[in-house]
Design a protein around this motif. Structure first.
Motif, short mmCIF file in Angstrom:
data_model
loop_
_atom_site.label_atom_id
_atom_site.label_comp_id
_atom_site.label_asym_id
_atom_site.label_seq_id
_atom_site.Cartn_x
_atom_site.Cartn_y
_atom_site.Cartn_z
N LEU A 185 -77.59 18.17 57.44
CA LEU A 185 -78.07 17.33 58.58
C LEU A 185 -78.79 15.87 58.02
N LEU A 186 -79.28 15.62 57.16
CA LEU A 186 -80.38 14.41 56.86
C LEU A 186 -79.54 13.59 56.28
N GLN A 187 -77.95 14.14 55.56
CA GLN A 187 -76.28 13.56 55.58
C GLN A 187 -76.09 12.68 56.77
N GLU A 188 -76.14 13.37 57.66
CA GLU A 188 -75.37 12.77 59.18
C GLU A 188 -75.99 11.47 59.64
N LEU A 189 -77.66 12.14 59.26
CA LEU A 189 -78.55 11.43 60.17
C LEU A 189 -78.11 9.43 58.89
N THR B 78 -81.68 -3.60 83.58
CA THR B 78 -82.18 -2.40 84.47
C THR B 78 -80.51 -1.22 83.45
N GLN B 79 -79.33 -1.81 83.17
CA GLN B 79 -78.63 -1.49 82.38
C GLN B 79 -79.46 -0.56 81.38
N ALA B 80 -80.08 -1.55 80.66
CA ALA B 80 -80.16 -1.22 79.09
C ALA B 80 -79.99 0.20 78.79
N LYS B 81 -79.48 0.89 77.36
CA LYS B 81 -79.90 2.51 77.19
C LYS B 81 -79.81 2.66 75.94
N GLU B 82 -81.35 3.30 75.41
CA GLU B 82 -81.71 2.98 74.44
C GLU B 82 -81.92 4.74 74.21
N VAL B 83 -82.02 5.36 73.45
CA VAL B 83 -82.28 6.66 73.52
C VAL B 83 -82.78 6.68 71.47
N ALA B 84 -83.88 8.14 71.87
CA ALA B 84 -84.35 8.27 70.42
C ALA B 84 -84.18 9.69 70.02
N PHE B 85 -84.44 10.69 68.71
CA PHE B 85 -83.25 11.80 68.44
C PHE B 85 -84.77 12.60 68.30
N THR B 86 -84.64 13.65 68.83
CA THR B 86 -85.65 14.64 68.09
C THR B 86 -85.78 16.23 67.87
N PHE B 87 -86.20 16.94 67.20
CA PHE B 87 -85.18 17.93 67.03
C PHE B 87 -86.52 19.32 66.77
N ASP B 88 -86.39 19.75 68.18
CA ASP B 88 -87.48 20.96 68.55
C ASP B 88 -87.10 22.78 67.61
N ILE C 3 -74.86 23.56 64.64
CA ILE C 3 -73.66 22.57 65.16
C ILE C 3 -74.39 21.17 64.62
N THR C 4 -76.07 21.03 65.01
CA THR C 4 -76.95 19.82 65.00
C THR C 4 -75.85 19.02 63.75
N ALA C 5 -76.63 20.36 62.33
CA ALA C 5 -76.19 19.35 61.72
C ALA C 5 -74.70 19.33 60.93
N LEU C 6 -74.22 19.74 61.69
CA LEU C 6 -72.20 19.63 61.54
C LEU C 6 -72.44 18.30 62.38
N PHE C 7 -72.46 17.97 63.48
CA PHE C 7 -72.19 16.66 64.97
C PHE C 7 -72.72 15.86 65.44
#
Length: 306
Positions: A45-49, A16-26, A220-224
């Motif tokens: 951004l690619l370097q951060e990922l 119930t408490q498992a927490k999973e998340v995928a990142f997507t960019f619009d 800000i996405t690329a930065l953080f």
């Protein structure tokens, strides 16, 4: 028997408490003429990922201005192994567009994006608006099914794009921005929304699903984004791929409601279960974010100029 029941309870609690998340960019590739130029944004951004071990992400692309540096930038993301998907040609508002015009717009983007090696037939509705009449909603559902498309829904909504607006406004005005304060503001704001919608899911579904996080291809996405991934892991989250996220049973959910404004798949379920308010977290409010930005990121002196 007592031990078996205990074990089953433990398994149920973990599940119930498992927490999973995928990142997507619009909105990829977004205009880049502020803090970063386009190539610098993509590289950062690619370097951060990579450095923060986020793994595969999905970029939902608009194609109406896909040429030159923007085209190269989208190829850069695809060449790095990330998924390229359809976010329409001109980013139309479905509430203000006829069904046929909307279909034509999506089909135009499909022709262009289909040439990318990592393209997947996933469609993310611009503004998350899936049709303000039964005919438009059902017509798009039929179009996507007939053309082999998956509705690339999101479960975790936020206004990261407005944080970007505030940041770029400060840059344009020549106001010095403390990037460490901005990082904390960005991460804390997104975490608050993520945890809010996760609790909404547990309340209405009885579990934490495989989540899909809505982000945008921005400075800000690329930065953080790496800091966001680290903060989520510190709170017990696992970062998964969008491919895995869309194996959740949520993918087959079809709301019977017609929602002119849509907060995402969890919001749909909550609405259908009877929750008619609180579908948008407080961090999805532009005025709230502006005031918080002024107090959390800017100094008293610079806030007066903002």
């Amino acid at each position: 028997m007592r031990y078996l029941l205990t074990a089953l309870l433990l398994v149920t609690t973990v599940s119930t408490q498992a927490k999973e998340v995928a990142f997507t960019f619009d909105d990829a590739p977004r205009k880049a003429t502020g803090y970063f130029d386009g190539p610098t944004r993509a590289k950062t951004l690619l370097q951060e990922l990579e450095e923060h071990k986020v793994g595969t992400v999905a970029f939902f692309a608009n194609t109406s201005d896909l040429s030159g540096e923007k085209l190269q930038r989208l190829h850069t993301y695809g060449n790095a192994g990330h998924i390229i998907a359809n976010h329409s040609h001109t980013h139309p508002n479905f509430n203000q567009t006829s069904l046929q015009d909307y279909i034509d717009d999506v089909a135009e983007a499909d022709k262009i994006l289909g040439t990318f090696p990592t393209f997947r037939k996933w469609f993310r509705f611009p503004y998350l608006r899936e049709g303000d009449t039964p005919a438009k909603r059902d017509g798009m559902r039929q179009y996507l099914q007939q053309n082999g498309y998956t509705n690339a829904y999101i479960t975790l909504n936020n206004y990261d794009w407005h944080i970007e607006v505030l940041f770029q406004e400060a840059v344009t005005k020549g106001i010095a921005v403390d990037l460490e304060k901005l990082r904390r503001f960005y991460v804390d704001t997104l975490i608050a929304g993520i945890e809010y919608y996760d609790q909404m899911a547990v309340q209405h579904m009885g579990r934490s699903p495989k989540h899909v996080l809505l982000l945008h291809e921005m400075d800000i996405t690329a930065l953080f984004v790496g800091d966001l991934a680290d903060a989520l892991r510190q709170r017990g989250w696992d970062i998964i791929s969008p491919v895995e996220a869309y194996t959740d049973d949520l993918a087959s959910y079809r709301t019977p409601s017609v929602m002119k404004y849509n907060a995402g798949r969890i919001g749909e379920i909550a609405y259908d279960k009877g929750q008619k308010s609180g579908l948008w977290h407080e961090t999805l409010n532009e005025d709230y974010l502006r005031e918080l930005f002024k107090t959390e990121v800017l100094t008293a002196d610079t806030a007066e100029k903002f």
